[in-house]
Write a protein that holds these residues in place. Structure first.
Motif, mmCIF file in Angstrom:
data_model
loop_
_atom_site.group_PDB
_atom_site.id
_atom_site.type_symbol
_atom_site.label_atom_id
_atom_site.label_comp_id
_atom_site.label_asym_id
_atom_site.label_seq_id
_atom_site.Cartn_x
_atom_site.Cartn_y
_atom_site.Cartn_z
ATOM 1 N N LEU A 19 -28.925 22.917 34.510
ATOM 2 C CA LEU A 19 -29.380 22.860 35.963
ATOM 3 C C LEU A 19 -28.805 21.377 36.412
ATOM 4 O O LEU A 19 -28.325 21.430 37.857
ATOM 5 N N GLY A 20 -28.969 20.458 35.883
ATOM 6 C CA GLY A 20 -28.376 19.124 36.355
ATOM 7 C C GLY A 20 -26.979 19.251 36.617
ATOM 8 O O GLY A 20 -26.405 18.926 37.718
ATOM 9 N N PHE A 21 -26.043 19.943 35.760
ATOM 10 C CA PHE A 21 -24.691 20.161 35.982
ATOM 11 C C PHE A 21 -24.376 21.146 37.426
ATOM 12 O O PHE A 21 -23.556 20.511 38.029
ATOM 13 N N ARG A 22 -25.260 22.053 37.549
ATOM 14 C CA ARG A 22 -25.004 22.902 38.590
ATOM 15 C C ARG A 22 -25.691 22.097 39.957
ATOM 16 O O ARG A 22 -24.732 22.223 40.813
ATOM 17 N N LEU A 23 -26.528 21.610 39.791
ATOM 18 C CA LEU A 23 -27.258 20.634 41.103
ATOM 19 C C LEU A 23 -25.981 19.654 41.350
ATOM 20 O O LEU A 23 -26.048 19.317 42.593
ATOM 21 N N ALA A 24 -25.385 18.802 40.499
ATOM 22 C CA ALA A 24 -24.293 18.008 41.228
ATOM 23 C C ALA A 24 -23.093 18.780 41.748
ATOM 24 O O ALA A 24 -22.532 17.678 42.505
ATOM 25 N N ARG A 25 -22.829 19.812 41.598
ATOM 26 C CA ARG A 25 -22.019 20.519 42.302
ATOM 27 C C ARG A 25 -22.397 21.432 43.416
ATOM 28 O O ARG A 25 -21.742 22.084 43.922
ATOM 29 N N ALA A 26 -23.755 21.243 43.876
ATOM 30 C CA ALA A 26 -24.331 21.745 44.836
ATOM 31 C C ALA A 26 -24.151 21.079 46.386
ATOM 32 O O ALA A 26 -24.206 19.954 46.286
#
Length: 218
Positions: A183-190
């Motif tokens: 989730l942290g990985f995805r949020l960094a790219r949101a």
């Protein structure tokens, strides 16, 4: 009869709430028709005993006619959308778009008796999957609304909880998406708030809860 007494109590005292099932499965609908052959449909059973109105929340509401949805809206009653429970039991897929179009207040619920999690994040993900099954994907705005102010309105408690307006009771959780690596990985790219909320509702769960506040106190 219990229904008659419940209806009398509901109208005898201000602030009381009603919570029960409505049209969860086709088998349940058929059974109610057998038990109450004189009533026009499942919802009419509750209407007959005075159990519709502001403060009445009906779980599931999957197999409802357009007329029943209109009567729910007109009475000020609400539906608790329980997607993981519906999927687990194979009850059917709630038509969120039809309920909203009819003006019915809809809140999001786990129905943990058959639901698979108490986490509203997991439940939002289940609600999104249910919408996809009907080609009616929920937007993050819709999902988060149902899990917050929409849920408070469904419970007739929106004057106390559901948002951060002055005077509300400040019951809320603090979420940290970095507690789940993917989730942290995805949020960094949101790039937008909508993308962040979508990532949280699809990949988040109870591990994201960093703090819980009740009446503003941690």
């Amino acid at each position: 009869m219990q229904l008659a007494v419940a209806g009398e109590l509901f109208h005898a005292y201000a602030g009381l709430h009603v919570q029960t099932h409505l049209s969860e499965s086709r088998r349940e609908v058929a059974w109610v028709r057998e038990l109450f052959p004189g009533r026009r449909d499942y919802l009419d059973v509750y209407a007959h005993y005075g159990l519709l109105g502001h403060g009445a929340t009906f779980g599931h509401g999957i197999h409802l006619s357009a007329d029943e949805l209109q009567r729910l809206a007109q009475s000020g009653s609400a539906i608790a959308f329980c997607p993981s429970s519906n999927q687990f039991l194979g009850s059917g897929v709630f038509d969120h778009a039809a309920a909203c179009a009819a003006g019915v207040t809809v809140g999001l619920a786990s129905d943990v008796g058959a639901g698979t999690s108490l986490s509203m994040l997991r439940t939002m993900a289940a609600a999104y999957a249910a919408g996809q099954a009907r080609q009616q994907p929920l937007s993050p705005w819709q999902a988060w609304y149902m899990a917050s102010l929409g849920g408070a309105k469904a419970l007739a408690l929106d004057e106390f909880i559901g948002n951060f307006a002055p005077g509300r009771e400040a019951d809320f959780v603090v979420l940290d998406g970095q507690r789940i690596p993917e989730l942290g990985f995805r949020l960094a790219r949101a790039g937008t708030l909508m993308e962040q909320l979508f990532a949280l509702m699809m990949l988040g769960d109870e591990r994201c809860v960093a703090a819980t506040h009740i009446l503003g106190e941690r």
